[in-house]
Design a protein around this motif. Structure first.
Motif, PDB file in Angstrom:
ATOM      1  N   SER A  34     -33.182  11.756  32.173  1.00 24.32           N
ATOM      2  CA  SER A  34     -33.243  12.053  30.738  1.00 24.32           C
ATOM      3  C   SER A  34     -34.585  11.639  30.132  1.00 24.32           C
ATOM      4  CB  SER A  34     -32.111  11.338  29.996  1.00 24.32           C
ATOM      5  OG  SER A  34     -30.863  11.856  30.379  1.00 24.32           O
ATOM      6  N   SER A  35     -35.216  10.632  30.729  1.00 24.61           N
ATOM      7  CA  SER A  35     -36.496  10.146  30.214  1.00 24.61           C
ATOM      8  C   SER A  35     -37.676  10.992  30.663  1.00 24.61           C
ATOM      9  CB  SER A  35     -36.716   8.690  30.663  1.00 24.61           C
ATOM     10  OG  SER A  35     -35.671   7.857  30.240  1.00 24.61           O
ATOM     11  N   LEU A  36     -37.454  11.887  31.613  1.00 26.77           N
ATOM     12  CA  LEU A  36     -38.560  12.646  32.206  1.00 26.77           C
ATOM     13  C   LEU A  36     -38.592  14.107  31.783  1.00 26.77           C
ATOM     14  CD1 LEU A  36     -38.381  11.315  35.896  1.00 26.77           C
ATOM     15  CD2 LEU A  36     -39.517  10.296  33.918  1.00 26.77           C
ATOM     16  N   VAL A  37     -37.619  14.547  30.991  1.00 23.74           N
ATOM     17  CA  VAL A  37     -37.521  15.960  30.644  1.00 23.74           C
ATOM     18  C   VAL A  37     -37.580  16.146  29.130  1.00 23.74           C
ATOM     19  CG1 VAL A  37     -36.134  16.372  32.710  1.00 23.74           C
ATOM     20  CG2 VAL A  37     -34.992  16.003  30.517  1.00 23.74           C
ATOM     21  N   VAL A 195     -35.327   1.659  33.174  1.00 24.21           N
ATOM     22  CA  VAL A 195     -34.938   2.372  34.387  1.00 24.21           C
ATOM     23  C   VAL A 195     -36.138   3.064  35.020  1.00 24.21           C
ATOM     24  CG1 VAL A 195     -34.268   4.519  33.217  1.00 24.21           C
ATOM     25  CG2 VAL A 195     -33.246   3.938  35.412  1.00 24.21           C
ATOM     26  N   MET A 196     -37.094   3.533  34.215  1.00 18.99           N
ATOM     27  CA  MET A 196     -38.303   4.126  34.772  1.00 18.99           C
ATOM     28  C   MET A 196     -39.096   3.084  35.554  1.00 18.99           C
ATOM     29  SD  MET A 196     -39.527   6.579  31.601  1.00 18.99           S
ATOM     30  CE  MET A 196     -40.980   7.214  32.461  1.00 18.99           C
ATOM     31  N   THR A 197     -39.174   1.886  35.009  1.00 19.24           N
ATOM     32  CA  THR A 197     -39.891   0.818  35.697  1.00 19.24           C
ATOM     33  C   THR A 197     -39.183   0.445  36.991  1.00 19.24           C
ATOM     34  OG1 THR A 197     -40.703  -0.053  33.592  1.00 19.24           O
ATOM     35  CG2 THR A 197     -40.741  -1.548  35.480  1.00 19.24           C
ATOM     36  N   SER A 229     -43.664  19.023  35.149  1.00 19.48           N
ATOM     37  CA  SER A 229     -44.005  18.622  33.796  1.00 19.48           C
ATOM     38  C   SER A 229     -42.706  18.457  33.024  1.00 19.48           C
ATOM     39  CB  SER A 229     -44.869  19.709  33.144  1.00 19.48           C
ATOM     40  OG  SER A 229     -44.834  19.622  31.732  1.00 19.48           O
ATOM     41  N   PRO A 230     -42.656  17.588  32.009  1.00 22.44           N
ATOM     42  CA  PRO A 230     -41.434  17.472  31.219  1.00 22.44           C
ATOM     43  C   PRO A 230     -40.949  18.796  30.641  1.00 22.44           C
ATOM     44  CG  PRO A 230     -42.900  15.657  30.702  1.00 22.44           C
ATOM     45  CD  PRO A 230     -43.675  16.600  31.598  1.00 22.44           C
ATOM     46  N   MET A 231     -41.862  19.748  30.412  1.00 20.38           N
ATOM     47  CA  MET A 231     -41.461  21.029  29.851  1.00 20.38           C
ATOM     48  C   MET A 231     -40.720  21.908  30.854  1.00 20.38           C
ATOM     49  SD  MET A 231     -44.663  22.153  27.423  1.00 20.38           S
ATOM     50  CE  MET A 231     -43.794  23.663  26.956  1.00 20.38           C
ATOM     51  N   ALA A 232     -40.714  21.521  32.120  1.00 20.57           N
ATOM     52  CA  ALA A 232     -40.030  22.334  33.135  1.00 20.57           C
ATOM     53  C   ALA A 232     -38.519  22.290  32.974  1.00 20.57           C
ATOM     54  CB  ALA A 232     -40.427  21.858  34.533  1.00 20.57           C
ATOM     55  N   LEU A 233     -37.990  21.175  32.471  1.00 21.46           N
ATOM     56  CA  LEU A 233     -36.549  20.956  32.399  1.00 21.46           C
ATOM     57  C   LEU A 233     -36.160  20.513  31.004  1.00 21.46           C
ATOM     58  CD1 LEU A 233     -36.373  18.871  35.674  1.00 21.46           C
ATOM     59  CD2 LEU A 233     -35.377  21.148  35.423  1.00 21.46           C
ATOM     60  N   ALA A 234     -34.915  20.759  30.641  1.00 24.64           N
ATOM     61  CA  ALA A 234     -34.448  20.351  29.311  1.00 24.64           C
ATOM     62  C   ALA A 234     -33.031  19.824  29.384  1.00 24.64           C
ATOM     63  CB  ALA A 234     -34.521  21.516  28.333  1.00 24.64           C
ATOM     64  N   LEU A 235     -32.769  18.844  28.524  1.00 27.32           N
ATOM     65  CA  LEU A 235     -31.427  18.308  28.314  1.00 27.32           C
ATOM     66  C   LEU A 235     -31.116  18.450  26.835  1.00 27.32           C
ATOM     67  CD1 LEU A 235     -28.913  16.676  29.247  1.00 27.32           C
ATOM     68  CD2 LEU A 235     -30.197  14.602  28.666  1.00 27.32           C
ATOM     69  N   ASP A 236     -30.015  19.112  26.525  1.00 24.31           N
ATOM     70  CA  ASP A 236     -29.637  19.401  25.139  1.00 24.31           C
ATOM     71  C   ASP A 236     -28.282  18.744  24.863  1.00 24.31           C
ATOM     72  OD1 ASP A 236     -29.192  20.425  22.648  1.00 24.31           O
ATOM     73  OD2 ASP A 236     -29.300  22.540  23.224  1.00 24.31           O
ATOM     74  N   VAL A 237     -28.302  17.587  24.212  1.00 18.50           N
ATOM     75  CA  VAL A 237     -27.069  16.830  23.945  1.00 18.50           C
ATOM     76  C   VAL A 237     -26.467  17.296  22.629  1.00 18.50           C
ATOM     77  CG1 VAL A 237     -26.065  14.560  23.564  1.00 18.50           C
ATOM     78  CG2 VAL A 237     -27.913  14.840  25.235  1.00 18.50           C
TER      79      VAL A 237
END
Length: 284
Positions: A34-37, A195-197, A229-237
């Motif tokens: 979720s932090s990468l998209v 979590v990224m760290t 790239s973050p623009m490659a994927l999306a999460l829509d909550v």
């Protein structure tokens, strides 16, 4: 409110709130993707559509030349369709009366891990829809050369940064085994996300590399990682995870019902590159 003993729990609302808060903490600490998209929020279940416009051509002009009109119409590229997910625990009165704190902690931990794993697994499953390129084949060993090739293909797509790579731990093991490149790897950068760290492996070629055990290994012991790239994927909550209680008197128990509504998918598929390699269990 800090619960220190069973008598602190005055009502079902108290323990539901504690389970919810603790579960969401566990979820936040275990959901990397979720932090990468690209993230969106909204309400309802109407699909979200990604559109692109035709490229504009800039032409040389002579004195008094008239400009020619160019088409500027959107073309649907991707669609995110929300759906609902959920899980239920049945906690009996006997269990609560015997070990209330233990039951609540276990429920929070498992529900948090479950929703984090579900969201991450769903997003990682979209790696197979990347169209920016493919590096490696089934049965091949993951190497730094293949990693750099994937980054090069991503740059050739003019994908905006930052760049991220997410690989299976067994793919990471193969990279770590190439000790000759160890001196060129960057130290852990400072991330605002714990979590990224925690799941950061290295940084090379301007790309941060992370590991995720939620990448599936197929029957041939191969895995598909991604550089994107973050623009490659999306999460829509559309509705954040929530936990609701329902009494089941005939069973002398409480139901804990967790549910959420979200969509996921490729958003700009050419801004992602697949990396296919062997993911056999390492022994050395």
């Amino acid at each position: 409110m800090a619960y220190t003993q069973v008598s602190d729990i005055q009502s079902p609302t108290d323990y539901i709130q504690k389970v919810y808060e603790d579960a969401m903490f566990v979820a936040r600490e275990n959901d990397l993707m979720s932090s990468l998209v690209t993230n969106y929020t909204g309400q309802g279940i109407a699909p979200r559509v990604s559109s692109v416009y035709s490229a504009t051509t800039i032409s040389a002009l002579a004195d008094s030349d008239d400009l020619a009109s160019q088409s500027f119409k959107p073309t649907v590229l991707s669609t995110l369709t929300p759906s609902e997910v959920g899980a239920q625990y049945l906690i009996t009165d006997q269990r609560m009366e015997s070990d209330a704190m233990g039951v609540m902690n276990a429920a929070a931990q498992e529900l948090g891990f479950a929703i984090a794993s579900k969201i991450e697994t769903d997003i990682i499953g979209d790696f197979t829809s990347f169209t920016g390129g493919t590096v490696g084949v089934a049965g091949s060993v993951m190497t730094w050369g293949r990693f750099f090739a994937a980054v090069a293909q991503l740059r050739a797509q003019k994908a905006p940064g930052p760049y991220y790579a997410v690989l299976h731990p067994y793919q990471i093991h193969d990279l770590a085994s190439e000790v000759a490149l160890a001196g060129t790897m960057a130290n852990t950068p400072t991330f605002g996300d714990a979590v990224m760290t925690a799941r950061f492996f290295s940084q090379a070629a301007g790309c941060s590399i992370f590991e995720s055990s939620n990448i599936a290994i197929d029957a041939s012991d191969d895995a598909i990682g991604g550089v994107f790239s973050p623009m490659a994927l999306a999460l829509d909550v559309r509705r954040a995870p929530r936990i609701e209680r329902q009494r089941d008197a005939s069973r002398r128990a409480e139901e804990l019902n967790l549910s959420a509504v979200y969509a996921h998918g490729v958003w700009r598929p050419k801004y992602g590159v697949k990396i296919i390699s062997d993911a056999s269990t390492p022994t050395v």
